[in-house]
Design a protein around this motif. Sequence first.
Motif, PDB file in Angstrom:
ATOM      1  N   SER A  83       0.830  -1.207   0.000  1.00 28.55           N
ATOM      2  CA  SER A  83       0.000   0.000   0.000  1.00 28.55           C
ATOM      3  C   SER A  83       0.865   1.258   0.000  1.00 28.55           C
ATOM      4  O   SER A  83       0.496   2.277  -0.598  1.00 28.55           O
ATOM      5  CB  SER A  83      -0.940   0.011   1.210  1.00 28.55           C
ATOM      6  N   VAL A  84       2.027   1.185   0.668  1.00 28.80           N
ATOM      7  CA  VAL A  84       2.932   2.334   0.684  1.00 28.80           C
ATOM      8  C   VAL A  84       3.613   2.489  -0.678  1.00 28.80           C
ATOM      9  O   VAL A  84       3.737   3.608  -1.201  1.00 28.80           O
ATOM     10  CB  VAL A  84       3.974   2.192   1.805  1.00 28.80           C
ATOM     11  N   ASN A  86       2.375   1.631  -3.487  1.00 28.35           N
ATOM     12  CA  ASN A  86       1.342   2.163  -4.375  1.00 28.35           C
ATOM     13  C   ASN A  86       1.102   3.650  -4.138  1.00 28.35           C
ATOM     14  O   ASN A  86       0.854   4.406  -5.089  1.00 28.35           O
ATOM     15  CB  ASN A  86       0.033   1.390  -4.175  1.00 28.35           C
ATOM     16  N   HIS A  87       1.189   4.069  -2.882  1.00 25.71           N
ATOM     17  CA  HIS A  87       0.965   5.482  -2.549  1.00 25.71           C
ATOM     18  C   HIS A  87       1.947   6.389  -3.287  1.00 25.71           C
ATOM     19  O   HIS A  87       1.582   7.497  -3.709  1.00 25.71           O
ATOM     20  CB  HIS A  87       1.110   5.681  -1.037  1.00 25.71           C
ATOM     21  N   PHE A  88       3.179   5.940  -3.422  1.00 27.81           N
ATOM     22  CA  PHE A  88       4.197   6.767  -4.079  1.00 27.81           C
ATOM     23  C   PHE A  88       4.277   6.532  -5.588  1.00 27.81           C
ATOM     24  O   PHE A  88       5.111   7.133  -6.265  1.00 27.81           O
ATOM     25  CB  PHE A  88       5.559   6.516  -3.431  1.00 27.81           C
ATOM     26  N   ARG A  90       1.297   6.421  -8.042  1.00 28.82           N
ATOM     27  CA  ARG A  90      -0.155   6.411  -8.240  1.00 28.82           C
ATOM     28  C   ARG A  90      -0.575   6.256  -9.691  1.00 28.82           C
ATOM     29  O   ARG A  90      -1.739   6.060  -9.969  1.00 28.82           O
ATOM     30  CB  ARG A  90      -0.755   7.676  -7.634  1.00 28.82           C
ATOM     31  N   GLN A 106       4.065   6.417   6.630  1.00 28.46           N
ATOM     32  CA  GLN A 106       2.749   6.119   6.070  1.00 28.46           C
ATOM     33  C   GLN A 106       1.933   5.200   6.976  1.00 28.46           C
ATOM     34  O   GLN A 106       0.704   5.295   7.027  1.00 28.46           O
ATOM     35  CB  GLN A 106       2.893   5.476   4.691  1.00 28.46           C
TER      36      GLN A 106
END
Length: 280
Positions: A83-84, A86-88, A90, A106
């Motif tokens: 998830s982290v 993916n956060h960076f 997008r 995060q």
Amino acid sequence: MLSYRHSFHAGNHADVLKHTVQSLIIESLKEKEKPFLYLDTHAGAGRYQLSGEHAERTGEYLEGIARIWQRDDIPEEMSAYMSVVNHFNRNENLRYYPGSPLIARQLLREDDRLHLTELHPSDFPLLRSEFLKDDRTRLARADGYQQLKAQLPPPSRRGLILMDPPYEMKTDYQDVVKGIQEGYKRFATGTYALWYPVVMRQQIKKMLRDLEATGIRRILQIELGVRPDSDQRGMTASGMIVINPPWKLEQQMNNVLPWLLKVLVPSGTGHTTVNWVVPE
């Protein structure tokens, strides 16, 4: 002494293992409401551009995070870590790799605290710029091992101490053991997560013997190898030594490692280990 730059190695197989373990420990600590401290002794720059000169020169991420990026069969145990990532990233491109400080930022909660240490003169300003607006975080350009004395125990009496030295010098293998001893004397209930590279297997065997000799209990070893041990130049495996691991971590890594081995080492030349160096 300060020539090591993690930007050359960001997102490689060792990072995937390290940050999977890191995220699982953080998620376990979050199961209790009481806040905790995340202490990173060798924090690095925080964020790494995979299209940058350093990462492109080695291409190590292509055999690491790039192999699991956007797969649809990623184990549930890796969801927080991914998830982290993916956060960076997008959009559809894998452009950045978050180092351990950004993964912690995060995943930590508002009341949790971060203390990040980095000594490298080029990496510290990059790290500082990432955390300028984060009130939970204290930064120090200092020796990471000294912070184990200065910052422990935390007021909350809960915490994760991540130790990820460069191992540029042979003494690093002894220094990490001394550092753990110093920290443990002050904060025996904390969780300590030590990353190590396997370049010469004898160095790791000696480090494990030295850890056993400290008398500390509950020491778990987690390792992912990508090729057989060798006396040639280069890292053949990496691992995490976890002291006071969350009770679920052993089973979680037994679930994850076979999948990581299959995906990251399709040649079949690797190995995995989940082993109690010292039990309860």
